[in-house]
Scaffold this active site. Structure first.
Site, mmCIF file in Angstrom:
data_model
loop_
_atom_site.group_PDB
_atom_site.id
_atom_site.type_symbol
_atom_site.label_atom_id
_atom_site.label_comp_id
_atom_site.label_asym_id
_atom_site.label_seq_id
_atom_site.Cartn_x
_atom_site.Cartn_y
_atom_site.Cartn_z
ATOM 1 N N ASP A 59 11.926 -3.682 9.723
ATOM 2 C CA ASP A 59 11.714 -4.627 8.625
ATOM 3 C C ASP A 59 12.713 -4.348 7.504
ATOM 4 O OD1 ASP A 59 10.669 -2.319 7.576
ATOM 5 O OD2 ASP A 59 8.805 -3.226 6.869
ATOM 6 N N SER A 60 13.519 -3.295 7.676
ATOM 7 C CA SER A 60 14.660 -3.084 6.771
ATOM 8 C C SER A 60 15.599 -4.283 6.847
ATOM 9 C CB SER A 60 15.408 -1.794 7.125
ATOM 10 O OG SER A 60 15.656 -1.716 8.517
ATOM 11 N N ASP A 98 9.250 -3.837 14.623
ATOM 12 C CA ASP A 98 8.539 -3.375 13.424
ATOM 13 C C ASP A 98 7.568 -4.465 12.975
ATOM 14 O OD1 ASP A 98 8.240 -1.283 11.699
ATOM 15 O OD2 ASP A 98 10.076 -1.654 10.565
ATOM 16 N N LYS A 128 6.021 -0.873 16.011
ATOM 17 C CA LYS A 128 5.859 0.205 15.023
ATOM 18 C C LYS A 128 5.099 -0.335 13.821
ATOM 19 C CE LYS A 128 9.288 1.752 12.156
ATOM 20 N NZ LYS A 128 8.646 1.598 10.840
ATOM 21 N N GLU A 130 3.491 0.995 9.795
ATOM 22 C CA GLU A 130 3.635 2.029 8.764
ATOM 23 C C GLU A 130 2.277 2.559 8.300
ATOM 24 O OE1 GLU A 130 6.095 0.968 5.443
ATOM 25 O OE2 GLU A 130 7.828 0.519 6.712
ATOM 26 N N GLU A 198 9.652 9.941 7.584
ATOM 27 C CA GLU A 198 10.719 9.474 6.681
ATOM 28 C C GLU A 198 10.659 10.193 5.328
ATOM 29 O OE1 GLU A 198 11.257 5.234 6.312
ATOM 30 O OE2 GLU A 198 12.695 5.468 4.669
#
Ligand code: KIV
Length: 295
Positions: A59-60, A98, A128, A130, A198
């Site tokens: 999602d970056s 993501d 993925k 978070e 991270e």
């Protein structure tokens, strides 16, 4: 409608595709795992050609390719478009989709539906999400229960960076480090096949690693993890500024792109482009006939 029928597989690189058992084997053997983000066909081709193990459609993308200053605005539909393009460029790395902010937090049902769209509509093999708090762990367990492998993500979780006090390293006190360790174990217990650590002090990662059985991929978490991931645009310098402290830059492509477009603009303005070699020819007799027709 599924995107699969339109996918043209890139050439066979003569490598076995990455699978979850192969990933576990890499951890067991202590072989470093390489992961990179990708957002389109060219970045996927670069990842494939480098033979990386894991590719994340992160999602970056919100910041790297869509021009936002945070990851929260990116929509699931945006991620699906990008992930399909990446899928078309990959053959061997495991493709991770993501789950964007707002697409999985509301309920287990929402999380499963989103994960299934990533798999069915974009060809992602795993997803993925978070966070290692209670809600994220519950969602991870639900998605795994629906048959889709999940990668967890602890430490700095950009989707909730406001709640974490900003875009900064996490786990810098004993209690905060222990909390990250507990979150990692909870995600592992929920069935996550791997984790991202991270922006965690290297010494904290080193203390946590012996307790984690699944592969851990680090980004700004020091050398003790089982593998490393960097954002494609950070490592290739397709951005303004240097980016976070943990980034190692391997190219300066933004400058090369700027220079290339500036050179093209200059060529057009000075009529150096196009030259004869950039044009198509026509048989002289045909040209004569054309002139007669136009008279
Ligand atoms: O979205 C992303 O690029 C990520 C990586 C930093 C792991 O989550």
């Amino acid at each position: 409608m599924s995107a699969y029928p339109t996918i043209q597989a890139p050439p066979d690189p003569g490598r076995l595709p990455m699978t979850l058992p192969l990933l576990r084997e890499k951890k067991r053997l202590g072989e470093p795992i390489v992961m990179v983000t990708a957002y389109d066909y060219p970045s996927a081709r670069a990842a494939e050609s480098a033979g990386v193990d894991l590719v994340l459609v992160g999602d970056s993308a919100a910041t790297t390719v869509l021009g936002f200053n945070a990851t929260t605005p990116v929509e699931l539909d945006d991620m699906l478009v990008l992930a399909r393009a990446v899928r078309r460029g990959l053959r061997t790395p495991l493709l991770i989709g993501d789950l964007p902010f707002g697409s999985y937090e509301v309920s287990d049902e929402q999380a499963i539906t989103t994960a299934m769209r990533m798999v069915k509509e974009a060809g992602c093999e795993v997803v993925k999400l978070e966070g290692g708090g209670e809600a994220s762990v519950r969602r991870a367990r639900a998605i795994v229960g629906a048959g889709i492998p999940v990668m967890g993500h602890v430490g700095l979780t950009p989707q909730t960076s406001t709640a974490l006090g900003g875009w900064k390293a996490q786990g810098r006190t004993a209690l905060a480090g222990a909390r990250i360790g507990a979150e990692a174990l909870a995600l592992e217990d929920a069935g996550c096949f791997a984790l991202v650590f991270e922006a965690i002090p290297a010494a904290v990662t080193e203390e946590l690693m012996p307790n984690v059985e699944v592969p851990v991929i680090g980004i700004g978490a020091g050398p003790a993890t089982d593998g490393q991931v960097l954002v494609f645009h950070d490592l290739l310098g397709i951005r303004d500024g240097l980016g976070p402290r943990f980034v190692k830059r391997y190219a300066n492509l933004q400058q090369e792109m700027n220079d290339g477009v500036a050179a093209f603009a200059e060529d057009v303005r000075t009529r150096r482009y196009p030259a004869a070699e950039h044009t198509y020819s026509i048989d002289p007799a045909e040209l004569e006939e054309l002139r007669a027709l136009l008279r």
